[in-house]
Design a protein around this motif. Structure first.
Motif, PDB file in Angstrom:
ATOM      1  N   ASN A   1       0.449  11.889  -0.626  1.00 44.98           N
ATOM      2  CA  ASN A   1      -0.273  13.096  -0.199  1.00 44.98           C
ATOM      3  C   ASN A   1      -1.681  12.773   0.310  1.00 44.98           C
ATOM      4  O   ASN A   1      -2.646  13.451  -0.013  1.00 44.98           O
ATOM      5  N   GLY A   2      -1.788  11.724   1.059  1.00 46.73           N
ATOM      6  CA  GLY A   2      -3.076  11.410   1.667  1.00 46.73           C
ATOM      7  C   GLY A   2      -3.995  10.589   0.786  1.00 46.73           C
ATOM      8  O   GLY A   2      -5.095  10.254   1.188  1.00 46.73           O
ATOM      9  N   ILE A   3      -3.584  10.295  -0.437  1.00 50.30           N
ATOM     10  CA  ILE A   3      -4.435   9.482  -1.304  1.00 50.30           C
ATOM     11  C   ILE A   3      -3.854   8.070  -1.375  1.00 50.30           C
ATOM     12  O   ILE A   3      -2.721   7.877  -1.818  1.00 50.30           O
ATOM     13  N   SER A   4      -4.631   7.100  -0.958  1.00 49.74           N
ATOM     14  CA  SER A   4      -4.115   5.736  -0.926  1.00 49.74           C
ATOM     15  C   SER A   4      -4.251   5.095  -2.297  1.00 49.74           C
ATOM     16  O   SER A   4      -5.224   5.333  -3.019  1.00 49.74           O
ATOM     17  N   ARG A   5      -3.266   4.285  -2.663  1.00 49.39           N
ATOM     18  CA  ARG A   5      -3.313   3.625  -3.972  1.00 49.39           C
ATOM     19  C   ARG A   5      -2.769   2.209  -3.868  1.00 49.39           C
ATOM     20  O   ARG A   5      -1.979   1.901  -2.978  1.00 49.39           O
TER      21      ARG A   5
ATOM     22  N   LEU B   1       0.850  -1.182   0.000  1.00 50.71           N
ATOM     23  CA  LEU B   1       0.000   0.000   0.000  1.00 50.71           C
ATOM     24  C   LEU B   1       0.887   1.232   0.000  1.00 50.71           C
ATOM     25  O   LEU B   1       1.856   1.300   0.744  1.00 50.71           O
TER      26      LEU B   1
ATOM     27  N   GLY C   1      -3.692  -3.850   8.168  1.00 50.56           N
ATOM     28  CA  GLY C   1      -5.117  -3.574   8.130  1.00 50.56           C
ATOM     29  C   GLY C   1      -5.928  -4.069   9.303  1.00 50.56           C
ATOM     30  O   GLY C   1      -5.415  -4.712  10.209  1.00 50.56           O
TER      31      GLY C   1
ATOM     32  N   PHE D   1       3.698   1.193   2.969  1.00 51.32           N
ATOM     33  CA  PHE D   1       3.366   0.235   4.020  1.00 51.32           C
ATOM     34  C   PHE D   1       3.506  -1.213   3.562  1.00 51.32           C
ATOM     35  O   PHE D   1       3.166  -1.541   2.431  1.00 51.32           O
TER      36      PHE D   1
ATOM     37  N   ALA E   1       3.865   7.706   1.751  1.00 56.86           N
ATOM     38  CA  ALA E   1       3.924   6.737   2.848  1.00 56.86           C
ATOM     39  C   ALA E   1       3.860   5.342   2.251  1.00 56.86           C
ATOM     40  O   ALA E   1       3.032   5.068   1.390  1.00 56.86           O
TER      41      ALA E   1
ATOM     42  N   ILE F   1       0.554   5.576   0.098  1.00 58.26           N
ATOM     43  CA  ILE F   1      -0.341   6.715   0.233  1.00 58.26           C
ATOM     44  C   ILE F   1       0.453   7.949  -0.173  1.00 58.26           C
ATOM     45  O   ILE F   1       1.472   8.263   0.428  1.00 58.26           O
TER      46      ILE F   1
END
Ligand code: SF4
Ligand code: SF4
Lengths: 76, 126, 611
Positions: free
Chosen positions: A46-50, A42, A74, A70, A68, A44
């Motif tokens: 700028n705050g948008i997870s992809r 995972l 979860g 990861f 970020a 992220i």
């Protein structure tokens, strides 16, 4: 933990500044950090997870982007 | 000969080994109270103890010792592996028949080891 | 009919007697068990308009067909009643070992009716059922209650085998956020089910069972179990993340996604979140992971803290326990502006012992903090300065809430009633008076729809869309758009209802390939009932609609399917958006087969056999 081994020496509290060449992608960032592309599950930006696989080469990063990364995680 | 090796540090107390053991030894039923392996929680020390059924005794023993593990004192009866009239463990609740671990048959095929997700149980050759 | 015990214990507390009822297989089949069967019984037997604390309300404990079978994560039971917090149907789920033990004793569930004259507890030892006096330990904590009941049993080896579900002082004092605690630290947490138990003067249920659960074909079942365990092990979330870090592994992720409610949802990013994250828990306070019955994941955390601060209270026993989980650590932490992990953990232990839901308790403290900072709630009422970040205040207010002392008296009524009392209900962050869990829908739109439409109010475990929106468990969706979200929420809600009814833990659904087929093969292998996938899908839908009908009859309307003003009007989240609920809600109603007022159409109901 295992994932921490990829943090550059200059990092603090799990965060680090990384410089990339112009037009660098998420793949380049992983390269710079020495993270094999199949390890993170995972990202992220700028705050948008992809999802990772479709983002690795598609996404060009720009100055000041916060990324970020990861391992699998979860569950609330 | 084989023995079961227990790594108490890895056990999470889930009782899956109990369900597997009972399922192995009875036709089409699950009943942890008929398992030959039982897990108990030590709340004080926040750890789990696994006990595997050993030989049976028909009378309560007279020489009871306390066992000290990692500085904590335990009543020897709690950790004893025998089926014994003093305790409800390792006897069939309905018939009173004593239970003993048989390594799930010959050749040994321990079901508890198979299902333990955390690797707390393993087989040891001696 | 294997897997189900086929028997329900019906206890009338007013008369002090009980009898055993056989379950009609035709009544059971369309509802599966657990949440479905319990909701059906409540719907059939209780007037939705009833006062939740009146003797006419019933309290139902119900397991599912897989509970206790040894299928992975088969530890679950549900507590179903009418909620005193939200006025909706309440249905709280808990794991541990109590549910399986109840089945080994020979019962699928227990229905409590009436109200006892004096405090009592129910004793079940297989066929031996007795309503006993709880006078000696009324007023005690949940942990003391369990120890007390054990100590009364003569054979101490037998005493080790009982399992207890009980309420603490919060439930006794009818706190609307009280929960039922089993196995000391597992909670049927939400909707105030503990208060209903308290209103019935039922302190605890102690159960020991030596019986068996029958299987039609153990080889087939064993195969299904091994397959399901492989699927769980292969899922990155269930196989790696949860076992290593527990649920709090989410803190950093949700924070980076900028949907971490901070300072009562005024901000959505918490600077020092890492200090309270699962990774930090694993490095500092974690002693050992603990699993519920037959769980290969073992997300539970046995933890230990040293005295965090001299708050002058708490015996040493408050320094060992279980938790904190993600929702707890987030809401007691970031949402209260606190990054002191030890203090959060202590407040968590207090909640477990007092028998309070940690989500509701934490959210109520956060509401009090905002009321205080904005000058609406004076220091003289609070008895202290409750600014955000004040860890002492968290612990003291939690204890006061549990005991209903001072300000704790109104706080024990939950966040909505507190905010209303002080004239600012808009500062309550929840839906249908149920406090919201820790994901800000302004950065994950589907959760907004989920909070608004969940049948028990703002709730994450009635449709955990985070799995796809953020974690990408099955597919990765874009959390910021509203297209397709109505469909997604409906699908999640329905499969959740099936899982809750089966006796499995919801976390199985976090394994990438754990789908209807896996649930189906486990249920059929354990029961021989031959459910088809379509049948299971319709069971999920049936339950969602049945609960909705209960709520509508209880007087709730479309107007209750909404969100706090803050989420609809104040921009927040990664892109400074609001939750665009109005783009999703009409589509959701339509997909559900409900009219524009959210009322199920006659067609829909007859299709589901609910007419
Ligand atoms: S299956 Fe393994 S982890 Fe679970 S109780 Fe048995 S030994 Fe412990
Ligand atoms: S080896 Fe077999 S008989 Fe022995 S405890 Fe394990 S499952 Fe039971």
């Amino acid at each position: 933990m295992k994932f921490k081994q990829y943090l550059p020496a200059s990092s603090s509290d799990g965060k680090a500044m990384v410089s990339l060449k112009d037009g660098g992608t998420l793949g380049d960032l992983l390269d710079t950090l020495g993270i094999p592309p199949d390890v993170p599950k995972l990202v992220i930006i700028n705050g948008i997870s992809r999802g990772v696989s479709n983002t690795v080469n598609a996404e060009t990063l720009t100055d000041g982007d916060v990324v970020a990364i990861f391992p699998p995680s979860g569950g609330g | 000969m084989i023995r079961l090796k227990i790594d108490h540090g890895k056990c999470t107390g889930c009782q899956e080994c109990e369900t597997a053991c009972s399922m192995k030894h009875y036709t089409n039923e699950v009943n942890p109270k008929k398992s030959r392996i039982r897990v108990f929680e030590d709340e004080e020390e926040q750890r789990f103890f696994l006990i595997i059924a050993g030989p049976t005794t028909t009378a309560e023993c007279t020489s009871k010792f306390d066992v000290v593990i990692a500085g904590q004192q335990y009543d020897g009866c709690t950790l004893c592996r025998s089926s014994c009239p003093a305790r409800p463990w390792f006897t069939e609740p309905d018939t009173g028949v004593a239970l003993k671990c048989d390594f799930c048959g010959d050749p040994p095929d321990p079901h508890c080891v198979k299902v333990c997700e955390k690797g707390a149980l393993s087989i040891m050759e001696i | 009919m294997e897997a189900w015990m086929g028997k329900i214990l019906r206890v009338n507390l007013s008369y002090g007697d009980y009898h055993i009822e056989e379950i009609d297989p035709d009544y059971l089949r369309p509802y599966l068990g657990g949440r479905g069967l319990g909701s059906k019984i409540l719907y059939d037997e209780v007037d939705p308009q009833v006062d939740p604390f009146s003797p006419e309300n019933k309290l139902i404990f119900m397991t599912g067909p897989l509970t206790g079978t040894g299928a992975p994560c088969s530890s679950r039971y549900m507590v179903i009643t009418k909620s005193p917090l939200s006025g909706t149907i309440a249905c709280s789920n808990s794991g541990g070992f109590f549910g399986p033990e109840l089945k080994f004793a020979g019962y699928d569930g227990i229905i409590f009716e009436g109200v006892a004259d004096e405090p009592v507890y129910l004793w079940i030892n297989d066929d031996e059922v007795e309503i006993r006096s709880a006078a000696e330990f009324w007023g005690k904590t949940t942990h003391e209650t369990e120890d007390f009941i054990r100590a009364k049993i003569e054979n101490k080896y037998l005493a080790k085998e009982i399992r207890v579900a009980s309420i603490g002082p919060a439930g006794e004092k009818l706190s609307r956020i009280a929960c039922v605690i089993n196995d000391k630290n597992r909670a049927a947490g939400r909707s105030g089910v503990g208060a209903v138990m308290g209103s019935k003067k039922l302190k605890a249920i102690a159960v020991r069972g030596t019986g068996k659960i029958m299987l039609p074909d153990k080889e087939a079942f064993h195969k299904a179990v091994l397959h399901a365990r492989d699927v769980i092990r292969a899922g990155p979330v269930t196989g790696e993340a949860l076992p290593a870090y527990g649920t709090a592994v989410l803190v950093n992720i949700i924070n980076e996604a900028k949907i971490l409610p901070t300072n009562n949802w005024q901000v959505t990013y918490f600077e020092t979140a890492n200090k309270i994250a699962g990774e930090t828990i694993a490095e500092t306070i974690l002693k050992r992971p603990k699993g519920c019955f037959a769980c290969p994941i073992a997300c539970g955390r046995l933890t230990e803290i040293s005295d965090p601060q001299n708050t002058g209270m708490g015996s040493p026993k408050y320094f060992k326990g279980e938790g904190p989980e993600y929702e707890t650590v987030e809401l007691m932490g970031a949402s209260c502006g606190i990054d002191n992990l030890a203090a959060i953990t202590k407040a968590n232990y207090l909640c477990n012992e007092m028998g309070m839901d940690t989500i509701s308790a934490a959210a109520t403290v956060a509401t009090a903090m905002e009321l205080y900072e904005k000058g609406y709630l004076p220091e003289k009422d609070l008895g202290l300065k409750a600014n955000f970040g004040n860890a002492d205040a968290l612990i003291i207010l939690t204890e006061k809430m549990g005991k209903r002392e001072g300000i704790g008296d109104i706080m024990a009524e939950g966040g909505y009633r507190l905010a209303e009392q002080y004239g600012h209900p808009e500062l309550f962050m929840g839906v249908k008076k149920l406090e919201a869990p820790a994901y800000d829908p302004r950065g994950v739109q589907s959760m907004g729809l989920q909070y608004a439409t969940s049948n028990r109010g703002a709730c994450h475990v009635r449709g955990y869309a985070i799995a796809n929106e953020i974690l990408g468990v099955h597919v990765k969706t874009d959390p910021l758009i509203t297209e397709g979200k109505a469909e997604m929420v409906k699908t999640f809600q329905d499969i959740t209802a099936v899982i809750d009814s089966s006796g499995l833990c919801l976390f199985v659904a976090l394994a990438t390939n754990f789908l209807y087929e896996e649930i189906q093969s486990l249920i059929n292998a354990a029961s021989g009932a031959g459910y088809t996938v379509d049948e299971l899908v319709s069971i999920g839908e049936r339950i969602s609609n049945l609960e909705r009908l209960f709520n509508l009859k209880a007087g709730l309307t479309k107007a209750d399917d909404t969100l706090p003003k803050r989420l609809l009007e104040e921009p927040g989240g990664p892109k400074g958006d609001v939750c665009r609920l109005n783009e999703m809600l009409p589509e959701y109603y339509q997909l559900r087969g409900w009219d524009e007022n959210g009322v199920p159409t006659t067609d829909k109901l007859s299709g589901l056999g609910l007419q």
